[in-house]
Enzyme design. Structure first.
Site, PDB file in Angstrom:
ATOM      1  N   VAL A  91       0.903  -1.324  -0.037  1.00 56.26           N
ATOM      2  CA  VAL A  91      -0.125   0.078   0.174  1.00 56.26           C
ATOM      3  C   VAL A  91       0.873   1.302   0.002  1.00 56.26           C
ATOM      4  O   VAL A  91       0.484   2.367  -0.326  1.00 56.26           O
ATOM      5  CB  VAL A  91      -1.018   0.074   1.229  1.00 56.26           C
ATOM      6  CG1 VAL A  91      -2.082  -1.024   0.956  1.00 56.26           C
ATOM      7  CG2 VAL A  91      -0.268  -0.120   2.572  1.00 56.26           C
TER       8      VAL A  91
ATOM      9  N   TYR B 269       5.076   7.200  13.797  1.00 54.78           N
ATOM     10  CA  TYR B 269       3.621   6.405  13.747  1.00 54.78           C
ATOM     11  C   TYR B 269       2.740   7.579  14.205  1.00 54.78           C
ATOM     12  O   TYR B 269       1.426   7.824  13.522  1.00 54.78           O
ATOM     13  CB  TYR B 269       3.724   5.426  14.859  1.00 54.78           C
ATOM     14  CG  TYR B 269       2.472   4.511  15.026  1.00 54.78           C
ATOM     15  CD1 TYR B 269       2.094   3.673  13.998  1.00 54.78           C
ATOM     16  CD2 TYR B 269       1.509   4.710  15.826  1.00 54.78           C
ATOM     17  CE1 TYR B 269       1.183   2.993  13.903  1.00 54.78           C
ATOM     18  CE2 TYR B 269       0.207   3.781  15.989  1.00 54.78           C
ATOM     19  CZ  TYR B 269       0.227   2.883  15.089  1.00 54.78           C
ATOM     20  OH  TYR B 269      -0.961   2.140  15.136  1.00 54.78           O
TER      21      TYR B 269
END
Ligand SMILES: NC(=O)c1ccc[n+]([C@@H]2O[C@H](COP(=O)([O-])OP(=O)(O)OC[C@H]3O[C@@H](n4cnc5c(N)ncnc54)[C@H](OP(=O)(O)O)[C@@H]3O)[C@@H](O)[C@H]2O)c1
Length: 253
Positions: free
Chosen positions: A70, A161
């Site tokens: 992805v 993150y």
């Protein structure tokens, strides 16, 4: 809409469906009546096994696994095209695939920053962009993006993150406003600490410390997240858009 099967006949595309939360979403979506195409990247064997199991359980419904990296625009576009061909169209997209590349920021390597951002946030573009017109053309449907409590509250050692997951929240809110008049809803689900491979590597003493901040003193299960994702993907959530909903057992930050 069936009273008992909220996703009856709905065509769902799920990224990262071979394991963890994604596999939980795929399982529940099938149980709730959906036709599902999901992506895998490294977990080809697990994807095949999951499809075989679910096809045996739900022989009248489609369950197809297709490869996608992805973070890569071309790979994601090929996946999106193949998913549309397999399903005929799409009623809901669940952007679930994600990675952590944790480390203290002062020593963080550029490639760890890039991998987290390109996989988690980049995939919002690479996967959603080729599928969005299929939703808009039908003037109906839903996008559910999996972010994280960390994207809302931050966490030490997870600057990359947290940045990527906070980006998902901004993306979801902006897209919700852009697509609302076109009949497409966009929401984000923010899990807290869920028992999957992603959290399996947390050192026991750190895990104990985190558990003290969860009122129920336990990690969530993949089904806890899947139920909210499937609800948001269904017409039962037809008046809900632009929201970020935590599934964290009340985790205090
Ligand atoms: N577990 C938690 O506590 C927690 C908390 C907050 C948010 N989340 C989020 O929930 C989502 C699922 O997490 P999880 O706990 O289920 O993690 P996981 O068990 O580590 O699974 C990660 C999934 O993402 C896929 N993936 C990773 N990198 C990819 C790439 N470059 N291209 C395509 N697919 C890729 C993996 O596919 P392959 O295995 O096929 O490579 C796998 O299906 C993620 O977005 C994560 O950030 C998890």
């Amino acid at each position: 809409m069936s009273e008992h099967l909220p996703l009856d006949g709905k065509r769902l595309v799920v990224t990262g469906g071979a394991r963890g939360i994604g596999a939980g979403i795929v399982r529940l979506a099938l149980r709730q009546g959906a036709e599902v195409v999901f992506s895998y990247h490294r977990s080809a064997d697990r994807a095949r096994e999951l499809c075989a199991e679910l096809r045996a359980t739900y022989p009248k419904q489609q369950c197809t696994a297709l490869p996608a990296q992805v973070a890569d625009t071309d790979s994601a576009a090929r996946f999106a095209q193949a998913a549309l061909e397999a399903l005929g169209s799409v009623d809901a997209l669940v952007n679930n695939a994600g990675v952590t590349r944790d480390g203290v920021f002062a020593r963080m390597r550029r490639e760890d920053w890039d991998e987290a951002v390109e996989t988690n946030l980049g995939s919002m573009f690479t996967v959603t962009r080729p599928l969005v017109m299929a939703l808009v053309r039908r003037r109906a449907g839903a996008i559910v993006n999996v972010t994280s409590s960390v994207g809302i509250h931050g966490a030490p050692g997870q600057a990359n993150y947290a940045a990527s997951k906070a980006g998902i929240i901004g993306f979801s809110k902006a897209l919700a406003k852009e697509l609302a008049e076109l009949g497409v809803r966009v929401n984000a689900v923010a899990p807290g600490l869920i028992a999957t491979d992603m959290t399996a590597g947390i050192p026991p003493e750190r895990l104990e410390e985190i558990k003290k901040r969860i009122p129920g003193r336990r990690l969530g299960g993949v089904e806890d997240v899947a139920h909210l994702v499937c609800f948001l993907a269904s017409d039962r959530a037809r008046y809900i858009t632009g929201q970020v909903i935590e599934v964290s057992g009340g985790l205090v930050h």
